[in-house]
Enzyme design. Structure first.
Site, PDB file in Angstrom:
ATOM      1  N   THR A  35      87.182  69.353  39.019  1.00  0.00           N
ATOM      2  CA  THR A  35      86.849  69.300  37.591  1.00  0.00           C
ATOM      3  C   THR A  35      87.697  68.257  36.879  1.00  0.00           C
ATOM      4  O   THR A  35      87.344  67.819  35.791  1.00  0.00           O
ATOM      5  CB  THR A  35      87.102  70.666  36.915  1.00  0.00           C
ATOM      6  OG1 THR A  35      88.378  71.129  37.340  1.00  0.00           O
ATOM      7  CG2 THR A  35      86.051  71.678  37.287  1.00  0.00           C
ATOM      8  N   GLY A 120      97.974  66.997  54.910  1.00  0.00           N
ATOM      9  CA  GLY A 120      96.531  67.207  55.054  1.00  0.00           C
ATOM     10  C   GLY A 120      96.094  68.642  54.792  1.00  0.00           C
ATOM     11  O   GLY A 120      94.987  69.027  55.128  1.00  0.00           O
ATOM     12  N   SER A 126     100.820  63.763  49.092  1.00  0.00           N
ATOM     13  CA  SER A 126     100.886  62.366  48.632  1.00  0.00           C
ATOM     14  C   SER A 126     101.271  62.296  47.156  1.00  0.00           C
ATOM     15  O   SER A 126     102.068  61.436  46.761  1.00  0.00           O
ATOM     16  CB  SER A 126      99.588  61.620  48.920  1.00  0.00           C
ATOM     17  OG  SER A 126      98.501  62.257  48.319  1.00  0.00           O
ATOM     18  N   ASP A 171      96.910  66.725  40.597  1.00  0.00           N
ATOM     19  CA  ASP A 171      98.017  66.868  41.548  1.00  0.00           C
ATOM     20  C   ASP A 171      99.312  66.297  40.991  1.00  0.00           C
ATOM     21  O   ASP A 171     100.381  66.921  41.058  1.00  0.00           O
ATOM     22  CB  ASP A 171      97.680  66.165  42.868  1.00  0.00           C
ATOM     23  CG  ASP A 171      96.367  66.642  43.455  1.00  0.00           C
ATOM     24  OD1 ASP A 171      95.835  67.657  42.964  1.00  0.00           O
ATOM     25  OD2 ASP A 171      95.872  65.993  44.394  1.00  0.00           O
TER      26      ASP A 171
HETATM   27  C1  GLA Z   1      92.357  66.202  45.212  1.00  0.00           C
HETATM   28  C2  GLA Z   1      92.542  65.206  44.062  1.00  0.00           C
HETATM   29  C3  GLA Z   1      92.586  65.920  42.715  1.00  0.00           C
HETATM   30  C4  GLA Z   1      91.413  66.877  42.544  1.00  0.00           C
HETATM   31  C5  GLA Z   1      91.255  67.754  43.772  1.00  0.00           C
HETATM   32  C6  GLA Z   1      90.022  68.611  43.714  1.00  0.00           C
HETATM   33  O1  GLA Z   1      93.479  67.015  45.334  1.00  0.00           O
HETATM   34  O2  GLA Z   1      93.725  64.463  44.230  1.00  0.00           O
HETATM   35  O3  GLA Z   1      92.625  64.986  41.662  1.00  0.00           O
HETATM   36  O4  GLA Z   1      90.229  66.183  42.257  1.00  0.00           O
HETATM   37  O5  GLA Z   1      91.213  66.989  44.971  1.00  0.00           O
HETATM   38  O6  GLA Z   1      90.122  69.534  42.685  1.00  0.00           O
END
Ligand code: GLA
Length: 378
Positions: A35, A120, A126, A171
């Site tokens: 989202t 992973g 990351s 993240d």
């Molecule tokens: C990865 C991306 C985030 C987000 C999620 C899914 O972690 O880095 O920005 O889009 O996927 O919610």
């Protein structure tokens, strides 16, 4: 957290002096998946597992980094236009370049780093790496001038420009803003956020890492994002955050079935996040759990970012009476996040370990969740 004493002594051994230690965590996300780049809400929290780096300026224009976990080193000059080829070190290089672009006078430095975030697994190792270096270099060369949201955006820009993953902000936001014991609800359109104390009496959060890894680098993640952008454009809104169910239905005839299903998932997830916020206010964890299962269904069937191993873990969770379970993070492997009644916890862990092993021959990893602090000097 990784043993900082070990990192300090490795730094001393390699560079013959002392450095300063910084850490930035990985994250979980209760609900609100895919989202963020659609301008919607996410519900992450930082975890205790982190990347820790010992860093010190070296008075030159050269950067020398050593990744303890990989046993690999890398050097580049601050003004280098290409940067290293190894994806891993491009995170550090990208952060340096983006900080400089934001006005921080980063000079040469030496660093040793390592961590305990499973790679992973969908726990954002990351982002933690980017945030750790962004925080450290802003502290050492910029006097802490840039705020946490700016540093999070520097991490995100690194993914976009130097690694090629067109990720959202969740993240890096979580790694920079985490607070012990609290989840955060972030509105990815306005950047506003709130802390939600997370104290679900009688329940536990636990991750089950399938150890199946599918790299996000490459197309599948970016393809999902492009589908959403196509639909938004057709509807005439900036992001799917502003697209109603009616609007989606009105353009259905002009969409590929795939794009339609991607958008249908995103609209459903918007509603689920709001339902979960409401349920959390009331302490209604059963509703939270039901929404998690629904998110998984949407991610598996409409968004198509799950896989056999993860679907198996979610089915097992349901069979064993777990309150809520779903794939977490970008998808394509990694782990499930599970909301489990304390009384069922030990039984769930033992059963899922055994059944996963007998089905796939893989030892899944059980990762207890402790909500921790964001990026900091340690
Ligand atoms: C990865 C991306 C985030 C987000 C999620 C899914 O972690 O880095 O920005 O889009 O996927 O919610």
């Amino acid at each position: 957290m990784i043993d900082t004493v070990l990192l300090h002594s490795e730094f001393q051994k390699r560079f013959g002096r002392e450095g300063v230690a910084f850490a930035a965590p990985g994250r979980i996300n209760l609900i609100g998946e895919h989202t963020d780049y659609n301008g919607g809400f996410v519900f992450p929290g930082a975890v205790e597992q982190s990347i820790t780096a010992v860093v010190s300026p070296n008075g030159s224009d050269k950067v020398n980094v050593y990744a303890v976990d990989l046993g690999q080193e890398c050097s580049f000059r601050i003004g280098d236009q290409q940067g290293p080829e190894s994806v891993h070190f491009r995170y550090v290089y990208g952060v340096v370049r983006e900080l400089i672009a934001a006005g921080v006078e980063v000079r040469g430095f030496d660093a040793v780093y390592g961590g305990d975030i499973p790679l992973g697994a969908g726990m954002s190792s990351s982002a933690a790496l980017e945030c750790c270096f962004a925080y450290a270099l802003n502290d050492l060369f910029g006097g802490g001038r840039l705020d946490r949201m700016t540093l999070a955006r520097i991490g995100q820009a690194t993914e976009h420009k130097y690694v090629g993953v067109m990720c959202g902000i969740m993240d890096q936001f979580a790694s920079m803003h985490g607070r012990r014991g609290s989840l955060m609800r972030l509105d990815c359109r306005s950047g506003e956020y709130e802390y939600y104390p997370w104290n679900p009496e009688g329940y536990k959060l636990v991750l089950v890492n399938s150890r199946v890894k599918h790299e996000l680098v490459g197309s599948p993640y970016n393809d999902r994002r492009r589908s959403c952008e196509r639909v938004a454009q057709l509807v005439g809104v900036e992001t799917l955050r502003d697209c109603s169910w009616q609007q989606l239905e009105s353009v259905k005839g002009s969409l590929s079935d795939e794009d339609y299903r991607r958008a249908r998932y995103v609209l459903g997830e918007k509603d689920r996040v709001l339902t979960v916020c409401d349920a959390l206010q009331k302490g209604d964890y059963e509703t939270v759990g039901q929404q998690m299962y629904l998110t998984h269904k949407g991610l598996a069937e409409d968004y198509e970012v799950s896989c056999e191993e993860i679907d198996f873990l979610v089915d097992e969770a349901r069979r064993l009476g777990v309150t809520g379970s779903r794939i977490m993070g970008g998808g394509f492997g990694g782990c499930t996040i599970n909301l489990v009644k304390e009384s069922l916890f030990d039984g769930f862990v033992a059963s899922v370990r055994q059944s996963f092993k007998s089905r796939f021959g893989i030892d899944c990893q059980i990762v207890p969740v402790v909500i921790g602090d964001g990026a900091r000097r340690v």
